[in-house]
Design an enzyme around this catalytic site. Structure first.
Site, PDB file in Angstrom:
ATOM      1  N   TYR A  17       0.643  -1.066  -0.005  1.00 15.95           N
ATOM      2  CA  TYR A  17       0.151   0.270  -0.019  1.00 15.95           C
ATOM      3  C   TYR A  17       0.879   1.351   0.006  1.00 15.95           C
ATOM      4  O   TYR A  17       0.404   2.237  -0.747  1.00 15.95           O
ATOM      5  CB  TYR A  17      -0.988  -0.170   1.219  1.00 15.95           C
ATOM      6  CG  TYR A  17      -1.653   1.045   1.549  1.00 15.95           C
ATOM      7  CD1 TYR A  17      -2.937   1.439   0.619  1.00 15.95           C
ATOM      8  CD2 TYR A  17      -1.369   1.988   2.413  1.00 15.95           C
ATOM      9  CE1 TYR A  17      -3.929   2.281   1.041  1.00 15.95           C
ATOM     10  CE2 TYR A  17      -2.675   3.062   2.802  1.00 15.95           C
ATOM     11  CZ  TYR A  17      -3.478   3.208   1.856  1.00 15.95           C
ATOM     12  OH  TYR A  17      -4.597   4.158   2.431  1.00 15.95           O
ATOM     13  N   LYS A  70       0.811   4.252  -2.841  1.00 19.47           N
ATOM     14  CA  LYS A  70       0.409   5.575  -2.504  1.00 19.47           C
ATOM     15  C   LYS A  70       1.416   6.453  -2.687  1.00 19.47           C
ATOM     16  O   LYS A  70       1.097   7.525  -2.962  1.00 19.47           O
ATOM     17  CB  LYS A  70       0.269   5.548  -0.718  1.00 19.47           C
ATOM     18  CG  LYS A  70      -1.352   4.745  -0.556  1.00 19.47           C
ATOM     19  CD  LYS A  70      -2.353   5.369  -1.107  1.00 19.47           C
ATOM     20  CE  LYS A  70      -3.913   5.249  -0.723  1.00 19.47           C
ATOM     21  NZ  LYS A  70      -4.930   5.635  -1.758  1.00 19.47           N
TER      22      LYS A  70
HETATM   23  P1  NAI Z   1     -13.883   3.385   1.854  1.00 19.03           P
HETATM   24  O1  NAI Z   1     -13.563   1.937   1.993  1.00 19.03           O
HETATM   25  O2  NAI Z   1     -14.965   3.865   2.681  1.00 19.03           O
HETATM   26  O3  NAI Z   1     -13.643   3.828   0.463  1.00 19.03           O
HETATM   27  C1  NAI Z   1     -13.209   3.135  -0.657  1.00 19.03           C
HETATM   28  C2  NAI Z   1     -14.135   3.165  -1.565  1.00 19.03           C
HETATM   29  O4  NAI Z   1     -13.572   2.654  -2.960  1.00 19.03           O
HETATM   30  C3  NAI Z   1     -15.211   2.096  -1.415  1.00 19.03           C
HETATM   31  O5  NAI Z   1     -16.409   2.444  -1.285  1.00 19.03           O
HETATM   32  C4  NAI Z   1     -14.782   0.798  -2.229  1.00 19.03           C
HETATM   33  O6  NAI Z   1     -15.965   0.256  -2.899  1.00 19.03           O
HETATM   34  C5  NAI Z   1     -14.247   1.740  -3.414  1.00 19.03           C
HETATM   35  N1  NAI Z   1     -13.455   0.823  -4.521  1.00 19.03           N
HETATM   36  C6  NAI Z   1     -12.470  -0.022  -3.950  1.00 19.03           C
HETATM   37  N2  NAI Z   1     -12.036  -0.573  -5.336  1.00 19.03           N
HETATM   38  C7  NAI Z   1     -12.685  -0.001  -6.030  1.00 19.03           C
HETATM   39  C8  NAI Z   1     -12.403  -0.285  -7.551  1.00 19.03           C
HETATM   40  N3  NAI Z   1     -11.482  -0.996  -8.020  1.00 19.03           N
HETATM   41  N4  NAI Z   1     -13.218   0.488  -8.456  1.00 19.03           N
HETATM   42  C9  NAI Z   1     -13.785   1.447  -8.007  1.00 19.03           C
HETATM   43  N5  NAI Z   1     -13.951   1.740  -6.456  1.00 19.03           N
HETATM   44  C10 NAI Z   1     -13.586   1.044  -5.665  1.00 19.03           C
HETATM   45  O7  NAI Z   1     -12.389   4.157   2.534  1.00 19.03           O
HETATM   46  P2  NAI Z   1     -11.886   5.515   2.511  1.00 19.03           P
HETATM   47  O8  NAI Z   1     -11.124   5.747   3.827  1.00 19.03           O
HETATM   48  O9  NAI Z   1     -12.939   6.465   2.212  1.00 19.03           O
HETATM   49  O10 NAI Z   1     -10.537   5.922   1.578  1.00 19.03           O
HETATM   50  C11 NAI Z   1     -10.487   6.467   0.486  1.00 19.03           C
HETATM   51  C12 NAI Z   1      -9.249   6.830  -0.027  1.00 19.03           C
HETATM   52  O11 NAI Z   1      -8.612   7.359   0.897  1.00 19.03           O
HETATM   53  C13 NAI Z   1      -8.393   5.408  -0.355  1.00 19.03           C
HETATM   54  O12 NAI Z   1      -7.663   5.484  -1.464  1.00 19.03           O
HETATM   55  C14 NAI Z   1      -7.725   5.169   0.870  1.00 19.03           C
HETATM   56  O13 NAI Z   1      -6.581   4.255   0.594  1.00 19.03           O
HETATM   57  C15 NAI Z   1      -7.303   6.785   1.294  1.00 19.03           C
HETATM   58  N6  NAI Z   1      -6.872   6.740   2.421  1.00 19.03           N
HETATM   59  C16 NAI Z   1      -7.934   7.001   3.595  1.00 19.03           C
HETATM   60  C17 NAI Z   1      -7.317   7.051   4.960  1.00 19.03           C
HETATM   61  C18 NAI Z   1      -8.222   7.073   6.012  1.00 19.03           C
HETATM   62  O14 NAI Z   1      -7.787   7.688   7.116  1.00 19.03           O
HETATM   63  N7  NAI Z   1      -9.499   6.930   5.842  1.00 19.03           N
HETATM   64  C19 NAI Z   1      -5.783   7.303   5.180  1.00 19.03           C
HETATM   65  C20 NAI Z   1      -4.977   7.356   4.064  1.00 19.03           C
HETATM   66  C21 NAI Z   1      -5.641   7.028   2.865  1.00 19.03           C
END
Ligand code: NAI
Length: 765
Positions: A192, A196
């Site tokens: 990851y 990232k």
């Molecule tokens: P989340 O899991 O709630 O949202 C991610 C969304 O992406 C999910 O709804 C999922 O269904 C969708 N998804 C996954 N694979 C997919 C694909 N191949 N095509 C289309 N949609 C897909 O998680 P969150 O926390 O909202 O994460 C959003 C972004 O922020 C991610 O890239 C995560 O790595 C990044 N991030 C989040 C952090 C946090 O503290 N929440 C910290 C650092 C980075």
């Protein structure tokens, strides 16, 4: 109970410092940021952060493609319900949205959904993500690949599909979602972290390639409670770190007004910070005609890792510029054998301390009316404007010299016989940038005559990536001191000699007030502006020779900074001084970005008393060319005759009112906004009215004058000279004075509450 248990955890989490400046949304003075007509694609918008972005964009008028594959947090399965729910939510609130259920790996299809439904694509938020956390040795090929496919390749495919549309429409905003795990590393997240931080590299290059098409790409590393963080954060924090505390940064970065590009931000819990690279000065570890050895690296290790005087390279050009210097230093064997400092040469190297204080030979400048006219044309004066005739026609009754012409006799000190001729200083003019300029006039400039300029090297600073030379030039007509210039000259690559970074001799820039400008004037420069301006004596080929410009890293010859400077002062004089050159006192400017001849210069101005803050933008690109600058004007002599000039009535309070008057001149605008009232003071002595004063914080930029209020006062205070002083000195508070009958108030008594704003600093008198 829960809270107490989690307290240490919260402290160790994303809360960076206890004394952070807070910008409260509802208090913002800025106009609402709208996205009407914009089409936004948010990937992974079915939940978490993506959902918050989609809702926020839609609420502000954007049409949103809500993409989500709808699988689980490890990337298994798929479903349409996640995206559908968010679309329903947006539509229920009257917003425009459409769902898309493709994986980001089918990048084209996502962008097609935007084009087919809404006809365009303006903004791409690469947000979709999954986790496959494992300690490093246990990462399978599949765990590695799927993380890279979804995060890195997915963002690439989606962005590439949108790129040409953005390019053609000359607008695009892209967000990449990185992570603190990538920036700092995190146990169990090798796959990851790699993907990232790959996104940051991708964004950095897009920011360079997209710049000229007004496509900006920025990266965020968010912290928010979501299903991804649910497994690693306690529920309290998942609830506290709301995705809604991240979305506003994403919206701002994607707005057409935001010029940020190629940057990285950490964001969470309502806090935002920007990150940048810092590079130690480093050390040369190789000697001419000797092999480079690991032992030499070991010997210099402390110096290599020493962040004192570190530089902060922002571009690859800035970064590699040091390597040329390294080669030439090694070649000329200037490298000291002293292991703690590589550039402080023992023999012929750059040791600036011996030049500080050095006087340059006096320069004599002879001129007729020709030079001021040529200069006026050079900075864009034109017979089109009848008011300009006095600057371009020697027969005009009011024929005069533009105040900024004061730089012309002084600049001769830079060239032959001046700074460039000091033996040993060896200034490479292809690396010379004019960083800042200060000019102060003591007398209006004659329209012809003989001027002499005395120059001194006031200081030489070590800015890491370069050396900054402060050159002070005093220009005389006979014995009369006419003007003082301070040139700040930046020599790229000449830093790192271990000198100081700041100087008390430097005239400093000042940021403009945080409000919309009071006036904006613009002027188009001509394609030949630099060709014309250089005839006033700045012969640097950078401004006319394409080959030389290319050598300096510019796509074509650039306009002289001092030419834009002339335009800016013209704008100030025109708007705030009726083109009266005798009102000009001083100017300080900082040149931040080059201007190309033919571009439009737009000067934004803020009046604060007699100081006009200014910033000049290139209208076509919105980039700021001159920043942190100001012009000081002399005060108008012709005060409105009905108001008596301040004269003393022999009371203690006189001094206070005079001081309040002086300070209001400095900050009047702000006070007028906050207070918006006229206060009259009847000061008594021995029971008789001995003086009347008016503090007018309603009209103009605010002022204080003796006598009753012109028009009518909102509130009138009556009190004795002695009681007034006690109130001002904080010995009695105004309420007490009022209730004890010492202070009488007529008119709007509520306004007296605002008095504190005016009086609060005066207790120190
Ligand atoms: P989340 O899991 O709630 O949202 C991610 C969304 O992406 C999910 O709804 C999922 O269904 C969708 N998804 C996954 N694979 C997919 C694909 N191949 N095509 C289309 N949609 C897909 O998680 P969150 O926390 O909202 O994460 C959003 C972004 O922020 C991610 O890239 C995560 O790595 C990044 N991030 C989040 C952090 C946090 O503290 N929440 C910290 C650092 C980075």
């Amino acid at each position: 109970r829960m809270r107490a248990a989690l307290a240490p955890c919260l402290a160790a989490a994303a809360v960076p410092s206890p004394h952070l400046p807070i910008a409260l949304g509802p208090r913002s003075m800025s106009a609402a940021l709208r996205f009407d007509g914009r089409v936004v694609l948010v990937t992974g918008a079915g939940g978490g952060l993506g959902r918050a972005y989609a809702l926020a964009f839609a609420e502000r008028g954007a049409s949103v493609v809500v993409n989500d594959l709808g699988g689980d947090s490890k990337g298994h399965g798929k479903s349409s319900s996640a995206a559908d729910q968010v679309v329903e939510e947006i539509r229920a609130k009257g917003g425009k949205a459409v769902a898309n259920y493709d994986s980001v790996e089918a990048g084209e299809k996502l962008v097609r959904a935007a084009l087919e439904t809404f006809g365009r694509i303006d903004i791409v938020i690469n947000n979709a993500g999954i986790l496959r956390d494992r300690s490093f040795a246990r990462i399978s090929d599949e765990d590695w690949d799927i993380i890279h496919r979804v995060h890195l390749k997915g963002s690439f495919l989606v962005t590439r599909a949108a790129w040409n549309h953005m390019k053609n429409q000359k607008f695009g905003r892209i967000i990449m979602t990185s992570s603190a795990a990538g920036i700092y590393g995190n146990f169990g997240q090798a796959n990851y972290s790699a993907a990232k931080l790959g996104l940051l590299g991708l964004s950095n290059t897009l920011s360079v390639e997209g710049r000229k098409y007004n496509i900006h790409s920025n990266t965020i590393a968010p912290t928010a409670g979501s299903r991804l963080t649910q497994t690693i954060m306690p529920q309290d924090l998942v609830d506290a770190f709301k995705p809604e505390y991240v979305a506003p940064l994403v919206l701002w970065l994607c707005h057409e007004r935001c010029q940020e590009n190629g940057s990285l931000f950490e964001v969470g819990a309502g806090w935002i910070g920007k990150l940048r690279w810092e590079r130690s000065l480093g050390s040369i570890v190789r000697e001419k005609n000797h092999p480079m050895t690991p032992e030499a690296v070991q010997d210099k290790w402390e110096k290599i890792c020493d962040f004192d005087n570190a530089s902060k390279p922002r571009t690859i050009q800035e970064s590699v510029s040091i390597l040329n210097d390294v080669l030439s230093q090694i070649e000329s064997e200037e490298v000291s054998t002293n292991p703690t400092s590589y550039t402080r040469s023992t023999s012929s190297g750059f040791d600036p301390s011996k030049y500080v204080g050095q006087k340059l030979p006096t320069v004599v400048y002879n001129y007729t009316h020709l030079q001021p006219i040529l200069y006026a044309l050079g900075v864009g004066m034109s017979t089109k404007d009848p008011d300009h005739l006095k600057f371009v026609f020697e027969g005009s009754e009011a024929f005069c010299c533009l105040p900024t012409f004061g730089v012309i006799p002084a600049q001769a000190s830079l060239w032959d016989g001046g700074l460039s001729s000091i033996p040993g200083l060896n200034i490479d003019f292809t690396k010379l940038l004019h960083g800042e300029q200060y000019l102060e006039l003591y007398k209006p400039l004659p329209t012809s005559g003989q001027l002499t300029s005395e120059s001194t090297i006031a200081d030489i600073l070590d800015k890491g990536s370069g050396a900054l030379i402060l050159l002070d030039v005093h220009t005389y007509c006979g014995k009369d001191l006419l003007c003082y210039n301070q040139f700040s000259l930046f020599i790229v690559g000449a830093g790192g000699f271990g000198g100081k970074r700041t100087s008390e001799k430097a005239k400093v820039t000042v940021n403009p007030p945080n409000r919309t400008p009071d006036a904006v004037l613009s002027d188009v420069t001509t394609v030949d502006q630099a060709a014309l301006y250089r005839l006033s004596g700045d012969w640097n080929p950078l401004h006319i020779d394409p080959g030389f410009a290319a050598f300096g890293g510019f796509q074509k010859p650039i306009l002289h900074g001092l030419c834009s400077f002339g335009f800016a002062v013209r704008h100030v004089l025109k708007h705030f001084a009726n083109n009266d050159v005798t009102r000009f006192k001083a100017i300080k400017v900082r040149f931040v970005k080059p201007v190309f001849p033919g571009q439009t210069l737009q000067t934004e101005m803020w009046k604060e008393g007699n100081r006009i803050h200014l910033q000049t933008k290139v209208k076509e690109t919105g980039e700021v060319a001159i920043a942190g600058s100001y012009v000081d004007l002399t005060s108008t002599l012709d005060k409105p005759s009905a108001k008596e000039p301040i004269k003393a009535s022999g009371l203690h309070s006189d001094l206070v009112f005079e001081e309040i008057g002086r300070r209001i001149k400095e900050v009047g605008n702000q006070l007028v906004k906050k207070v918006n009232a006229i206060f009259q003071w009847d000061i008594t002595k021995d029971g008789e009215t001995a003086a009347q004063w008016t503090i007018d914080l309603k009209n103009g930029s605010g002022e204080v004058y003796q006598g009753p209020a012109q028009g009518s006062a909102d509130t009138t205070f009556t009190l004795s000279d002695q009681d007034f002083m006690e109130v001002v000195l904080g010995k009695i508070n105004p309420q007490k004075a009022f209730f004890s009958g010492k202070l009488k108030v007529k008119g709007n008594i509520m306004l007296s509450q605002k008095l504190e704003m005016i009086l609060k600093d005066y207790a120190k008198l």
